[in-house]
Write a protein that holds these residues in place. Structure first.
Motif, PDB file in Angstrom:
ATOM      1  N   PRO A  84      -3.879  -2.841   8.701  1.00  0.00           N
ATOM      2  CA  PRO A  84      -3.846  -3.643   8.158  1.00  0.00           C
ATOM      3  C   PRO A  84      -4.745  -5.241   8.352  1.00  0.00           C
ATOM      4  O   PRO A  84      -4.871  -5.612   7.700  1.00  0.00           O
ATOM      5  N   ASP A 191      -5.863   5.423  -0.804  1.00  0.00           N
ATOM      6  CA  ASP A 191      -5.051   4.665  -0.804  1.00  0.00           C
ATOM      7  C   ASP A 191      -4.211   4.459   0.443  1.00  0.00           C
ATOM      8  O   ASP A 191      -3.180   3.287   0.618  1.00  0.00           O
ATOM      9  N   ARG A 192      -4.711   4.662   1.378  1.00  0.00           N
ATOM     10  CA  ARG A 192      -4.412   3.816   2.583  1.00  0.00           C
ATOM     11  C   ARG A 192      -5.309   2.636   2.605  1.00  0.00           C
ATOM     12  O   ARG A 192      -4.763   1.956   3.327  1.00  0.00           O
ATOM     13  N   ALA A 194      -5.229   0.186   0.404  1.00  0.00           N
ATOM     14  CA  ALA A 194      -4.078   0.281  -0.636  1.00  0.00           C
ATOM     15  C   ALA A 194      -2.726  -0.050  -0.295  1.00  0.00           C
ATOM     16  O   ALA A 194      -2.496  -1.258  -0.457  1.00  0.00           O
ATOM     17  N   ASP A 195      -2.130   1.068   0.393  1.00  0.00           N
ATOM     18  CA  ASP A 195      -1.263   0.417   1.434  1.00  0.00           C
ATOM     19  C   ASP A 195      -1.084  -0.387   2.430  1.00  0.00           C
ATOM     20  O   ASP A 195      -0.731  -1.378   2.471  1.00  0.00           O
ATOM     21  N   ASN A 196      -2.580  -0.101   3.119  1.00  0.00           N
ATOM     22  CA  ASN A 196      -2.745  -1.336   4.348  1.00  0.00           C
ATOM     23  C   ASN A 196      -2.397  -2.980   3.433  1.00  0.00           C
ATOM     24  O   ASN A 196      -2.225  -3.879   4.112  1.00  0.00           O
ATOM     25  N   GLY A 198      -0.873  -3.898   0.846  1.00  0.00           N
ATOM     26  CA  GLY A 198       0.188  -3.589  -0.518  1.00  0.00           C
ATOM     27  C   GLY A 198      -0.103  -3.672  -1.483  1.00  0.00           C
ATOM     28  O   GLY A 198       0.375  -4.132  -2.458  1.00  0.00           O
ATOM     29  N   HIS A 199      -1.112  -3.417  -2.261  1.00  0.00           N
ATOM     30  CA  HIS A 199      -1.402  -2.883  -3.311  1.00  0.00           C
ATOM     31  C   HIS A 199      -0.487  -1.637  -4.237  1.00  0.00           C
ATOM     32  O   HIS A 199       0.409  -0.580  -3.655  1.00  0.00           O
ATOM     33  N   THR A 200      -0.221  -1.354  -5.178  1.00  0.00           N
ATOM     34  CA  THR A 200       0.262  -0.738  -6.099  1.00  0.00           C
ATOM     35  C   THR A 200      -0.115   0.536  -5.955  1.00  0.00           C
ATOM     36  O   THR A 200      -1.578  -0.084  -6.925  1.00  0.00           O
ATOM     37  N   TYR A 201      -0.242   1.211  -5.765  1.00  0.00           N
ATOM     38  CA  TYR A 201      -1.201   2.745  -6.007  1.00  0.00           C
ATOM     39  C   TYR A 201      -1.106   3.759  -6.915  1.00  0.00           C
ATOM     40  O   TYR A 201       0.438   4.254  -6.559  1.00  0.00           O
ATOM     41  N   GLN A 202      -1.709   4.537  -7.341  1.00  0.00           N
ATOM     42  CA  GLN A 202      -1.681   6.301  -8.148  1.00  0.00           C
ATOM     43  C   GLN A 202      -2.490   6.786  -8.606  1.00  0.00           C
ATOM     44  O   GLN A 202      -3.835   5.796  -8.008  1.00  0.00           O
TER      45      GLN A 202
END
Length: 229
Positions: A84, A191-192, A194-196, A198-202
């Motif tokens: 991150p 997805d990783r 996005a997680d780093n 702080g995004h919302t991911y689908q």
């Protein structure tokens, strides 16, 4: 010298596997007073140089062709996956270089792959109707400079795209909603990121259509409604 030639010379691998290394090379300079020469591909696309300029890298850069090179000292900045902290550092530096400030998130972006050879949307006309319903604009990123891509994604609130290197740009966003479209092959990459960030991911499972994907308009519409709630 430090080696920064990615295994695959595309936008994702360069940005995430090579460009982020500049952060560690700057720490090396702070500790030793010297920048190693950054070795990049001799025959590299112009956007690679643009990213280095936006990043304002102060060290020397040299091209390396398909040869064996000998250096006195090899500096190896390593990381198993971007953290991150590294992703946020890259976002902030690139935004500064592009003269872009984080602002109101209002752009809704669909990354088209019309110029690609795989993972294009085979029923794009039907998908376009769904995108229009949600005021989502379609972009072909090869038509934009890196600076323009940084600016676009820094102002986005929603990004929808088939899996591909263009999704690398979600690094430059804030509190994004991201919907990634997959065919049969699913890769845990964005997805990783996005997680780093702080995004919302689908992600949305789509039907493999040869080398491309067929996107259910109804499923896409529901996914957009759900992620924007």
């Amino acid at each position: 010298a430090a080696f920064a030639v990615p295994s695959w010379a595309n936008y994702y691998h360069w940005t995430v596997e090579s460009l982020i290394r500049v952060r560690l090379l700057e720490r090396h300079q702070e500790a030793t007073g010297t920048y190693p020469t950054l070795l990049v591909a001799e025959n590299r696309p112009p956007w690679m140089d643009e990213t280095l300029n936006l990043l304002d890298y102060s060290g020397p850069v040299a091209g390396l062709d398909n040869c064996i090179a000998a250096v006195d000292t090899l500096v190896v900045p390593t990381f198993p996956d971007p953290t991150p902290g590294e992703c946020h550092w890259l976002r902030d530096r690139m935004r500064t270089g592009a003269g872009v400030a984080g602002g109101s998130s209002q752009e809704r972006v669909f990354i088209a792959r019309n110029d690609a050879t795989v993972r294009r949307v085979s029923n794009q006309r039907a998908v376009r109707q769904v995108l229009d319903r949600h005021d989502i604009d379609m972009y072909l990123l090869n038509e934009l400079s890196v600076r323009e891509q940084v600016e676009l994604f820094s102002k986005a609130e929603l990004v929808v795209a088939p899996h591909g290197a263009g999704l690398t740009n979600i690094i430059y966003g804030e509190e994004l909603a991201v919907i990634e479209l997959f065919g049969d092959k699913k890769v845990g990459t964005f997805d990783r990121i996005a997680d780093n960030m702080g995004h919302t991911y689908q992600y949305l499972n789509c039907v493999q259509d040869g080398v491309d994907i067929f996107v259910s308009p109804d499923k896409l519409n529901r996914a957009i409604n759900n992620i924007l709630e």
